[in-house]
Design a protein around this motif. Sequence first.
Motif, PDB file in Angstrom:
ATOM      1  N   ALA A  54     -22.777  -8.868   5.346  1.00  0.00           N
ATOM      2  CA  ALA A  54     -22.713  -9.834   4.254  1.00  0.00           C
ATOM      3  C   ALA A  54     -23.689 -10.980   4.478  1.00  0.00           C
ATOM      4  CB  ALA A  54     -21.288 -10.367   4.105  1.00  0.00           C
ATOM      5  N   ALA A  55     -23.874 -11.373   5.735  1.00  0.00           N
ATOM      6  CA  ALA A  55     -24.832 -12.440   6.041  1.00  0.00           C
ATOM      7  C   ALA A  55     -26.241 -12.022   5.663  1.00  0.00           C
ATOM      8  CB  ALA A  55     -24.756 -12.791   7.529  1.00  0.00           C
ATOM      9  N   PHE A  56     -26.606 -10.767   5.913  1.00  0.00           N
ATOM     10  CA  PHE A  56     -27.930 -10.284   5.534  1.00  0.00           C
ATOM     11  C   PHE A  56     -28.100 -10.316   4.008  1.00  0.00           C
ATOM     12  CE2 PHE A  56     -28.343  -7.552   9.593  1.00  0.00           C
ATOM     13  CZ  PHE A  56     -28.827  -8.655  10.280  1.00  0.00           C
ATOM     14  N   ILE A  57     -27.030  -9.983   3.269  1.00  0.00           N
ATOM     15  CA  ILE A  57     -27.091 -10.067   1.807  1.00  0.00           C
ATOM     16  C   ILE A  57     -27.308 -11.517   1.377  1.00  0.00           C
ATOM     17  CG2 ILE A  57     -25.782  -9.762  -0.332  1.00  0.00           C
ATOM     18  CD1 ILE A  57     -24.368  -7.420   0.966  1.00  0.00           C
ATOM     19  N   ALA A  58     -26.575 -12.428   2.017  1.00  0.00           N
ATOM     20  CA  ALA A  58     -26.699 -13.845   1.676  1.00  0.00           C
ATOM     21  C   ALA A  58     -28.104 -14.364   1.959  1.00  0.00           C
ATOM     22  CB  ALA A  58     -25.662 -14.657   2.464  1.00  0.00           C
ATOM     23  N   THR A 120     -31.858 -14.281  17.644  1.00  0.00           N
ATOM     24  CA  THR A 120     -32.455 -14.320  16.308  1.00  0.00           C
ATOM     25  C   THR A 120     -31.384 -14.550  15.241  1.00  0.00           C
ATOM     26  OG1 THR A 120     -32.357 -11.893  16.205  1.00  0.00           O
ATOM     27  CG2 THR A 120     -34.438 -12.892  16.894  1.00  0.00           C
ATOM     28  N   PHE A 121     -30.215 -13.925  15.423  1.00  0.00           N
ATOM     29  CA  PHE A 121     -29.145 -14.167  14.450  1.00  0.00           C
ATOM     30  C   PHE A 121     -28.632 -15.598  14.572  1.00  0.00           C
ATOM     31  CE2 PHE A 121     -25.088 -14.104  12.366  1.00  0.00           C
ATOM     32  CZ  PHE A 121     -25.287 -13.237  11.302  1.00  0.00           C
ATOM     33  N   GLY A 122     -28.574 -16.113  15.799  1.00  0.00           N
ATOM     34  CA  GLY A 122     -28.182 -17.506  15.978  1.00  0.00           C
ATOM     35  C   GLY A 122     -29.138 -18.454  15.277  1.00  0.00           C
ATOM     36  N   LEU A 123     -30.441 -18.151  15.331  1.00  0.00           N
ATOM     37  CA  LEU A 123     -31.430 -18.973  14.627  1.00  0.00           C
ATOM     38  C   LEU A 123     -31.234 -18.900  13.114  1.00  0.00           C
ATOM     39  CD1 LEU A 123     -34.683 -18.258  16.686  1.00  0.00           C
ATOM     40  CD2 LEU A 123     -33.393 -20.402  16.583  1.00  0.00           C
ATOM     41  N   LEU A 124     -30.884 -17.715  12.607  1.00  0.00           N
ATOM     42  CA  LEU A 124     -30.597 -17.572  11.183  1.00  0.00           C
ATOM     43  C   LEU A 124     -29.444 -18.472  10.767  1.00  0.00           C
ATOM     44  CD1 LEU A 124     -30.866 -13.759  10.309  1.00  0.00           C
ATOM     45  CD2 LEU A 124     -32.030 -15.644   9.145  1.00  0.00           C
ATOM     46  N   THR A 125     -28.396 -18.483  11.570  1.00  0.00           N
ATOM     47  CA  THR A 125     -27.237 -19.317  11.261  1.00  0.00           C
ATOM     48  C   THR A 125     -27.599 -20.800  11.338  1.00  0.00           C
ATOM     49  OG1 THR A 125     -25.788 -17.594  12.179  1.00  0.00           O
ATOM     50  CG2 THR A 125     -24.827 -19.767  11.837  1.00  0.00           C
ATOM     51  N   LEU A 126     -28.412 -21.171  12.328  1.00  0.00           N
ATOM     52  CA  LEU A 126     -28.859 -22.559  12.428  1.00  0.00           C
ATOM     53  C   LEU A 126     -29.722 -22.949  11.227  1.00  0.00           C
ATOM     54  CD1 LEU A 126     -29.722 -22.909  16.226  1.00  0.00           C
ATOM     55  CD2 LEU A 126     -27.794 -23.930  14.997  1.00  0.00           C
ATOM     56  N   LEU A 127     -30.518 -21.997  10.730  1.00  0.00           N
ATOM     57  CA  LEU A 127     -31.304 -22.246   9.525  1.00  0.00           C
ATOM     58  C   LEU A 127     -30.383 -22.577   8.351  1.00  0.00           C
ATOM     59  CD1 LEU A 127     -33.923 -22.166   7.805  1.00  0.00           C
ATOM     60  CD2 LEU A 127     -33.550 -19.693   7.559  1.00  0.00           C
ATOM     61  N   ALA A 128     -29.304 -21.803   8.209  1.00  0.00           N
ATOM     62  CA  ALA A 128     -28.348 -22.067   7.130  1.00  0.00           C
ATOM     63  C   ALA A 128     -27.691 -23.426   7.305  1.00  0.00           C
ATOM     64  CB  ALA A 128     -27.299 -20.961   7.088  1.00  0.00           C
ATOM     65  N   VAL A 129     -27.375 -23.790   8.557  1.00  0.00           N
ATOM     66  CA  VAL A 129     -26.795 -25.115   8.824  1.00  0.00           C
ATOM     67  C   VAL A 129     -27.756 -26.209   8.377  1.00  0.00           C
ATOM     68  CG1 VAL A 129     -26.068 -26.713  10.632  1.00  0.00           C
ATOM     69  CG2 VAL A 129     -25.365 -24.320  10.741  1.00  0.00           C
ATOM     70  N   TYR A 130     -29.027 -26.059   8.729  1.00  0.00           N
ATOM     71  CA  TYR A 130     -30.047 -27.046   8.356  1.00  0.00           C
ATOM     72  C   TYR A 130     -30.172 -27.173   6.839  1.00  0.00           C
ATOM     73  CZ  TYR A 130     -34.726 -28.790   7.310  1.00  0.00           C
ATOM     74  OH  TYR A 130     -35.777 -29.475   6.774  1.00  0.00           O
ATOM     75  N   TYR A 154     -39.770 -18.483   4.754  1.00  0.00           N
ATOM     76  CA  TYR A 154     -40.362 -18.012   6.001  1.00  0.00           C
ATOM     77  C   TYR A 154     -39.298 -17.651   7.042  1.00  0.00           C
ATOM     78  CZ  TYR A 154     -44.813 -19.591   4.130  1.00  0.00           C
ATOM     79  OH  TYR A 154     -45.930 -19.738   3.343  1.00  0.00           O
ATOM     80  N   GLY A 155     -38.122 -18.263   6.924  1.00  0.00           N
ATOM     81  CA  GLY A 155     -37.047 -17.936   7.858  1.00  0.00           C
ATOM     82  C   GLY A 155     -36.509 -16.537   7.674  1.00  0.00           C
ATOM     83  N   PHE A 156     -36.770 -15.931   6.506  1.00  0.00           N
ATOM     84  CA  PHE A 156     -36.247 -14.597   6.221  1.00  0.00           C
ATOM     85  C   PHE A 156     -36.825 -13.543   7.158  1.00  0.00           C
ATOM     86  CE2 PHE A 156     -36.229 -10.540   3.885  1.00  0.00           C
ATOM     87  CZ  PHE A 156     -34.874 -10.441   3.604  1.00  0.00           C
ATOM     88  N   VAL A 157     -37.949 -13.854   7.801  1.00  0.00           N
ATOM     89  CA  VAL A 157     -38.549 -12.886   8.729  1.00  0.00           C
ATOM     90  C   VAL A 157     -37.599 -12.561   9.868  1.00  0.00           C
ATOM     91  CG1 VAL A 157     -39.642 -14.587  10.242  1.00  0.00           C
ATOM     92  CG2 VAL A 157     -40.681 -12.322   9.963  1.00  0.00           C
ATOM     93  N   LEU A 158     -36.634 -13.458  10.128  1.00  0.00           N
ATOM     94  CA  LEU A 158     -35.662 -13.218  11.194  1.00  0.00           C
ATOM     95  C   LEU A 158     -34.684 -12.104  10.839  1.00  0.00           C
ATOM     96  CD1 LEU A 158     -34.825 -16.917  12.140  1.00  0.00           C
ATOM     97  CD2 LEU A 158     -36.035 -15.262  13.572  1.00  0.00           C
TER      98      LEU A 158
END
Length: 233
Positions: A54-58, A120-130, A154-158
């Motif tokens: 679901a996170a990938f869909i989001a 990399t998934f942790g960075l994705l979550t931090l991106l969402a937090v930001y 650009y964060g989608f590359v993760l």
Amino acid sequence: MKQRVSEGLLFLGFTGIASTLLLALLWAPSVSLEAFESPAAQRIFYWHVPAAWAAFIAFGALFIGSAGWLFKRSEVMWRLHTAGAEAGLATGLMTVWSGCVWGAAEWGTPWDWTDVRLNTFGLLTLLAVYLVLGRSSQPDGVETRDTFAAFGLYGFVLVPLTYVATRIWSIRHPGPVVGTGDEGSINGDMGLVLLLGALSFTVFIIGHIMNSMHVTSLEQRLERLQATMDKVI
């Protein structure tokens, strides 16, 4: 009408998620005792994997919304960007939390800083937090939106990097269980429960995004009304 549809999807998805968790706790498909260090911990697998899906869909919605705003200046796409960030944060935190529980039981540590997929998934979550906290703390404007949309784009590359990370750098995290031709440790019963969880999380995240877009639209209307009233006063 759209509000009712989104609320219906949220209810249906939440019901399916609760049912998946209940099945995992009360009727977890049997697994080989030799397959896991902590066989009981695999129960959270049926929450963790669908939440990551679901996170990938989001984050996909975040990418589309970011591109739509940067290249089309579409208000609808900006609302999709906002909804994708919020949904990505919610499901990202679910994934990280459940993964930490799994790791603590199975690996003896909740996090491995040498594992590429975890980071990399942790960075994705931090991106969402930001993106979520940044939007709530910064005044709305074209420059602010451009900044956040660029990060979302650009964060989608993760996302693809996270998916294929265990195939390139296999350390602790097991390989992908979705979209592969290998059955691995997924037997028929496990697959059914996992499928229920994946479908439920998919329905839930679609409802979440639709509802979030509606709320953002109402917020924008309220801001425009407030600005008009301020001018009159």
